[in-house]
Design an enzyme around this catalytic site. Structure first.
Site, short mmCIF file in Angstrom:
data_model
loop_
_atom_site.label_atom_id
_atom_site.label_comp_id
_atom_site.label_asym_id
_atom_site.label_seq_id
_atom_site.Cartn_x
_atom_site.Cartn_y
_atom_site.Cartn_z
N TYR A 147 0.90 -1.17 0.00
CA TYR A 147 0.00 0.00 0.00
C TYR A 147 0.93 1.21 0.00
O TYR A 147 0.96 1.97 0.95
CB TYR A 147 -0.84 -0.10 1.29
N HIS A 152 -2.39 7.45 -3.42
CA HIS A 152 -3.50 6.51 -3.22
C HIS A 152 -3.92 6.48 -1.75
O HIS A 152 -5.12 6.59 -1.43
CB HIS A 152 -3.09 5.12 -3.69
N ARG A 161 -11.79 8.55 6.20
CA ARG A 161 -11.49 9.01 7.56
C ARG A 161 -11.54 10.53 7.62
O ARG A 161 -12.61 11.11 7.73
CB ARG A 161 -10.14 8.45 8.03
N GLU A 218 -7.35 -2.39 -9.18
CA GLU A 218 -6.23 -1.66 -8.60
C GLU A 218 -5.08 -1.79 -9.58
O GLU A 218 -4.61 -2.90 -9.85
CB GLU A 218 -5.87 -2.19 -7.21
N GLU A 220 -1.56 -1.89 -10.46
CA GLU A 220 -0.33 -2.14 -9.70
C GLU A 220 0.71 -2.77 -10.62
O GLU A 220 0.41 -3.24 -11.71
CB GLU A 220 -0.59 -3.13 -8.53
N ASP A 252 -5.11 -5.87 -9.02
CA ASP A 252 -5.62 -6.39 -7.75
C ASP A 252 -7.11 -6.08 -7.66
O ASP A 252 -7.53 -5.13 -7.01
CB ASP A 252 -4.83 -5.75 -6.60
N GLN A 259 -15.24 -5.06 0.98
CA GLN A 259 -14.05 -4.60 1.71
C GLN A 259 -14.40 -3.65 2.86
O GLN A 259 -13.89 -3.78 3.97
CB GLN A 259 -13.11 -3.90 0.72
N TYR A 263 -13.11 -5.18 6.51
CA TYR A 263 -11.66 -4.96 6.67
C TYR A 263 -11.21 -4.59 8.08
O TYR A 263 -10.01 -4.66 8.38
CB TYR A 263 -11.15 -3.93 5.66
N LYS A 272 -10.64 -9.27 -1.77
CA LYS A 272 -9.45 -9.34 -2.63
C LYS A 272 -9.12 -10.75 -3.10
O LYS A 272 -8.29 -10.92 -3.99
CB LYS A 272 -8.24 -8.82 -1.86
N THR A 369 -1.80 -0.03 -5.11
CA THR A 369 -2.39 0.80 -6.15
C THR A 369 -1.50 2.00 -6.44
O THR A 369 -1.06 2.69 -5.53
CB THR A 369 -3.77 1.31 -5.68
N GLU A 383 -11.08 5.95 -6.40
CA GLU A 383 -10.54 7.31 -6.32
C GLU A 383 -11.06 8.20 -7.44
O GLU A 383 -11.49 9.32 -7.18
CB GLU A 383 -9.01 7.27 -6.40
#
Ligand code: MN
Length: 436
Positions: A147, A152, A161, A218, A220, A252, A259, A263, A272, A369, A383
């Protein structure tokens, strides 16, 4: 003549191949690239090791059989090229990978007549990519996903958050990661079924069971371990790149609604585990050497075990397209670059093993990501649509908040040299409807 100068010659931008399609400046598979994979074809269903060159695949077993290619014998015995995975070849070690690269670059160079002028051998050793089937290139003992993109992590932290404290305090101190699921890593072209799972709707107290409604990608890259480390023996950051065989593109796939509910507190699980798609060709770190760049400045300075001198980023252009089932034209939904990644692959591996955790040949490590600094450089729909609030417009009409059934997602990536490319090909997956 030293081995290192031979290796250097394989990176010479002016080197050309007698395989004309490799000299096309837009070809991913220039003579400077020479990525490894596993293939079979209609005439020979045996899976074997190949190297991409232009629109062809070089059959390494044929070249070895003809005495044009020599490799040191391994503990696993001879014929490391007649295998359904690259693991036995990779296990021979970096000197063997480099030796094969140097020999192949020589055999395919425009002024080298041995293979070029032998029509019979050439017809057996060079297979059209269009006629071949590509398979998962390695048997993957373990898969870990990181991560490590600051952009990201900032986007996701702001969304779920607090925009003022988007990054949790641990993020700037270590490459955050989780142990993924190796069993569901599939090769490009494999259809992906939309998962079912627990969905927690905002207006209901308990979750419902059903098909994922927020299916996402994702964007990656992944790196493949070429030299493992023993249990209890961490890999030093300075030395970590020597343990890496090469890189792939990696999607991914993520079920955002599953999620979000599952999570806390142990991280993603079923969101995932249903599929991770990788590209079929592994581009070696040797081929990527000319595209090395400095990683972003790291502040605060990482703890000592995460420090390395020099440049450890790589300039790899990345692109994602989405094509609905009935559409001809794909829509580009992201353009970004691997060079934006905050934590390097070396730091990821050093951190992964600092506890004493061992790694094995073929282990796959996802970058996390990859998002860039601009609005069009997000590596996920989460995003770019801000959790579905701002759907993207598609070229042939319609919009997408998340992925719909029948959509085909394609990742592409390449390093741009002067008049040539070192490319990864594509990493493709089409979504099938969920099981009823
Ligand atoms: Mn991921």
């Amino acid at each position: 003549m030293s081995a290192l100068s031979d290796l250097h010659a394989t990176l010479d931008p002016s080197r050309r191949s007698w395989v004309e399609s490799a000299n096309d400046p837009t070809s991913d598979f220039s003579i400077q690239n020479l990525p490894f994979g596993i293939f079979s074809d209609a005439l020979n269903s045996t899976r074997r090791v190949g190297v991409a060159i232009g629109d062809r695949i070089v059959d390494l077993a044929v070249l070895e059989g003809a005495g044009l290619l020599t490799v040191p014998s391994s503990a696993a015995g001879g014929n490391v090229f007649v295998r359904d995975a690259l693991n036995d070849f990779i296990a021979l070690g970096r000197d063997a990978w480099r030796s094969v690269r140097i020999q192949l670059s020589g055999l395919l160079a425009h002024d080298h007549a041995t293979l070029r002028d032998d029509a019979e051998l050439r017809s057996r050793a060079l297979i059209r990519q269009a006629d071949a089937q590509l398979h998962l290139p390695v048997q993957i003992p373990g898969y870990t996903d990181f991560y490590s993109s600051k952009e990201h992590a900032t986007h996701v932290g702001s969304m779920f958050r607090d925009p003022k404290n988007a990054l949790l305090p641990n993020w700037s101190e270590m490459p955050i990661g989780y142990n993924g699921r190796a069993s569901s890593v599939v090769v490009s072209g494999t259809p992906v079924r939309r998962p079912n799972g627990q969905l927690k709707l905002p207006d209901q107290e308990r979750p419902v069971f059903g098909a994922c409604r927020k299916l996402d990608i994702e964007l990656e890259t992944g790196f493949v371990i070429g030299q493992g480390n023993a249990l209890g023996e961490p890999v030093a950051c300075e030395n970590a790149e020597a343990h890496i065989f090469g890189m792939v593109l990696l999607n991914d796939w993520s079920a955002r609604d599953i999620q979000q509910w599952e999570y806390v507190p142990l991280g993603p699980f079923n969101a995932k585990t249903f599929a991770t798609t990788i590209s079929p060709w592994i581009v070696t770190l040797d081929a990527l050497e000319p595209f090395r760049v400095a990683q972003p400045v790291q502040e605060p300075e990482p703890l000592a075990y995460l420090r390395h001198d020099g440049k450890h980023g790589f300039d790899i252009a990345l692109e994602v397209t989405l094509r609905p089932q009935q559409s001809k034209q794909p829509t580009t939904i992201s353009r970004t670059n691997f060079k934006h990644m905050y934590w390097t692959m070396a730091q990821q591996l050093a951190h992964h093993t600092v506890s004493g955790c061992n790694t094995r040949v073929g282990d796959l490590m996802g970058s996390g990501t990859i998002s860039g600094p601009t609005a069009d450089s997000c590596g996920s729909l989460l995003e770019s649509t801000w959790n579905g609030k701002n759907p993207l417009e598609l070229k042939e009409g319609g919009v997408r908040a998340f992925i719909e059934d029948g959509d085909e997602l394609t990742l592409a990536g390449w390093c741009q040299g002067d008049g040539y490319r070192v490319g990864f090909g594509t990493c493709v997956g089409q979504i099938l409807p969920a099981l009823k």
